[in-house]
Scaffold this motif. Structure first.
Motif, short mmCIF file in Angstrom:
data_model
loop_
_atom_site.label_atom_id
_atom_site.label_comp_id
_atom_site.label_asym_id
_atom_site.label_seq_id
_atom_site.Cartn_x
_atom_site.Cartn_y
_atom_site.Cartn_z
N SER A 57 0.82 -1.21 0.00
CA SER A 57 0.00 0.00 0.00
C SER A 57 0.85 1.27 0.00
O SER A 57 0.34 2.36 -0.26
CB SER A 57 -0.92 0.01 1.23
N LEU A 58 2.15 1.13 0.27
CA LEU A 58 3.04 2.28 0.27
C LEU A 58 3.77 2.46 -1.06
O LEU A 58 4.64 3.31 -1.18
CB LEU A 58 4.08 2.14 1.39
N HIS A 59 3.40 1.64 -2.04
CA HIS A 59 4.05 1.74 -3.35
C HIS A 59 3.38 2.82 -4.18
O HIS A 59 2.60 2.55 -5.10
CB HIS A 59 4.01 0.38 -4.06
N GLY A 60 3.67 4.07 -3.84
CA GLY A 60 3.12 5.22 -4.53
C GLY A 60 4.15 6.32 -4.64
O GLY A 60 5.24 6.24 -4.03
N PRO A 61 3.86 7.39 -5.40
CA PRO A 61 4.85 8.46 -5.65
C PRO A 61 5.46 9.05 -4.39
O PRO A 61 6.67 9.18 -4.29
CB PRO A 61 4.03 9.51 -6.41
N SER A 136 -3.22 10.11 -9.88
CA SER A 136 -2.71 8.81 -10.32
C SER A 136 -2.38 8.79 -11.81
O SER A 136 -1.54 7.99 -12.24
CB SER A 136 -3.73 7.71 -10.01
N THR A 137 -3.01 9.66 -12.59
CA THR A 137 -2.71 9.70 -14.03
C THR A 137 -1.54 10.63 -14.35
O THR A 137 -0.86 10.44 -15.36
CB THR A 137 -3.95 10.15 -14.83
N ILE A 138 -1.34 11.63 -13.51
CA ILE A 138 -0.20 12.54 -13.72
C ILE A 138 1.09 11.93 -13.21
O ILE A 138 2.10 11.85 -13.92
CB ILE A 138 -0.45 13.91 -13.04
N LEU A 139 1.07 11.46 -11.95
CA LEU A 139 2.28 10.90 -11.34
C LEU A 139 2.26 9.37 -11.45
O LEU A 139 2.15 8.65 -10.46
CB LEU A 139 2.38 11.34 -9.88
N THR A 140 2.38 8.90 -12.68
CA THR A 140 2.50 7.46 -12.91
C THR A 140 3.91 7.00 -12.56
O THR A 140 4.82 7.83 -12.37
CB THR A 140 2.20 7.14 -14.39
N SER A 141 4.12 5.71 -12.49
CA SER A 141 5.45 5.18 -12.16
C SER A 141 6.53 5.64 -13.13
O SER A 141 7.63 6.03 -12.70
CB SER A 141 5.40 3.65 -12.10
N PRO A 142 6.28 5.64 -14.47
CA PRO A 142 7.30 6.16 -15.39
C PRO A 142 7.62 7.64 -15.15
O PRO A 142 8.78 8.05 -15.25
CB PRO A 142 6.68 5.95 -16.78
N VAL A 143 6.60 8.43 -14.83
CA VAL A 143 6.83 9.86 -14.58
C VAL A 143 7.66 10.04 -13.31
O VAL A 143 8.59 10.85 -13.27
CB VAL A 143 5.48 10.62 -14.47
N VAL A 144 7.32 9.28 -12.27
CA VAL A 144 8.08 9.34 -11.02
C VAL A 144 9.54 8.95 -11.28
O VAL A 144 10.47 9.58 -10.75
CB VAL A 144 7.45 8.43 -9.94
N ALA A 145 9.75 7.91 -12.08
CA ALA A 145 11.11 7.48 -12.40
C ALA A 145 11.87 8.57 -13.16
O ALA A 145 13.06 8.81 -12.88
CB ALA A 145 11.07 6.20 -13.23
#
Length: 315
Positions: A57-61, A136-145
């Motif tokens: 549950s902590l796997h977020g931006p 969730s659509t702006i800060l996706t995993s690729p964007v965070v990376a």
């Protein structure tokens, strides 16, 4: 004065780190709080990393940026403290010229990186509060990376001139550094040449990199506060503002000591040198120690996960 202290050399083979000048007899006692702070920083930041890794549950931006912050704090403290403790405990004052430049680079690089991570976290809070439906659509995993990579590349490139500029200066006065680690300006001050390029570049990094980070964070929180005060109820405002408290506390723990130390360094000419050095050492260790405590206490998900881990191990 011995020949190792004043000599003629262009590229010194070693520098001598004095620790805290004037307080050499108290080095062992001074080492106790610093060692305690370092152990606390190591345990706290590894706990944050372990907790985020093991809790889906902590796997977020926000928590990815928090992990970057923990890694940065580990590198900053580890690049400085082990050598510092070796000076305090074993009087191991010599440091190889290349090792000094390596320590200088990592310390400044990851300090600038930490500032960039706070900007990324401010952007995350801005999107979460001002545009929550699109978070969730702006800060996706690729964007965070990509944001994380940009922060790493920026700090790596901005600080890269530091060791190259330091290496080119001749050193013909002394190789003694009156503190327990190799900071950029401390090494530059030993050179017997016109080092204005290094001084001006260091000022550029502070004003145009760290300064811009502070401005961006301030602008983000201006918009965040406007959004919070526009909420209809007091409970909603308090609950929303509560999601920013950890981030704000971590920002204050990073920037306020930095500002205080910079002002003291520039305007506190009458302050004893040993006090300057002591305050600088405390300032270095404050963020790595405080950040995991702040996020561990203030962030419910992390607090709950830690309680669950300790409870399960005890049964």
């Amino acid at each position: 004065m011995s020949d190792s202290n004043v000599t003629d050399f262009t590229n010194p083979s070693t520098f001598i780190l004095l620790g805290i000048p004037g307080l050499e007899s108290a080095h062992v006692w001074i080492s106790i709080p610093f060692c305690t702070m370092y152990i606390t920083a190591i345990l706290g930041n590894f706990t944050i990393l372990f907790t985020v890794k093991t809790e889906p549950s902590l796997h977020g931006p926000m928590y990815y940026f928090l992990c970057m912050l923990a890694i940065t704090d580990l590198v900053v403290s580890t690049s400085i403290v082990p050598k510092m403790l070796a000076i305090y405990w074993f009087n191991s004052r010599e440091i190889d010229f290349s090792s000094c430049l390596t320590q200088l680079y990592f310390f400044h690089c990851f300090s600038v990186m930490e500032s960039g991570i706070f900007v990324a976290m401010a952007f995350d809070r801005y999107v979460a509060i001002c545009d929550p439906l699109r978070h969730s659509t702006i800060l996706t995993s690729p964007v965070v990376a990509k944001i994380g990579l940009a922060v790493v590349l920026r700090s790596s490139m901005v600080v890269l001139p530091y060791p190259f500029l330091v290496r080119q200066w001749p050193y013909c006065r002394t190789n003694i550094i009156p503190q327990p680690y190799c900071a950029h300006i401390a090494v530059v001050n030993l050179a017997c040449a016109d080092t204005r390029v290094s001084s001006y570049y260091g000022l550029f990094v502070v004003i145009c990199v760290i300064g811009l980070d502070v401005i961006f964070i301030a602008l983000s929180y201006t918009q965040i506060l406007r959004a919070i005060f526009s909420l209809p109820t007091k409970d909603a405002r308090l609950k929303t503002f509560g999601t920013c408290i950890s981030h704000l506390c971590a920002i204050l723990a990073f920037y306020i000591p930095s500002l205080f130390f910079s002002l003291m360094f520039r305007f506190g000419q009458n302050v004893p040198l040993h006090f300057h050095v002591l305050i600088a050492n405390v300032y270095l260790l404050m963020p790595p120690v405080l950040n995991p405590i702040i996020y561990g206490v203030r962030t419910k998900q992390i607090r709950d996960r830690l309680l669950w881990l300790f409870t399960n191990r005890g049964t």
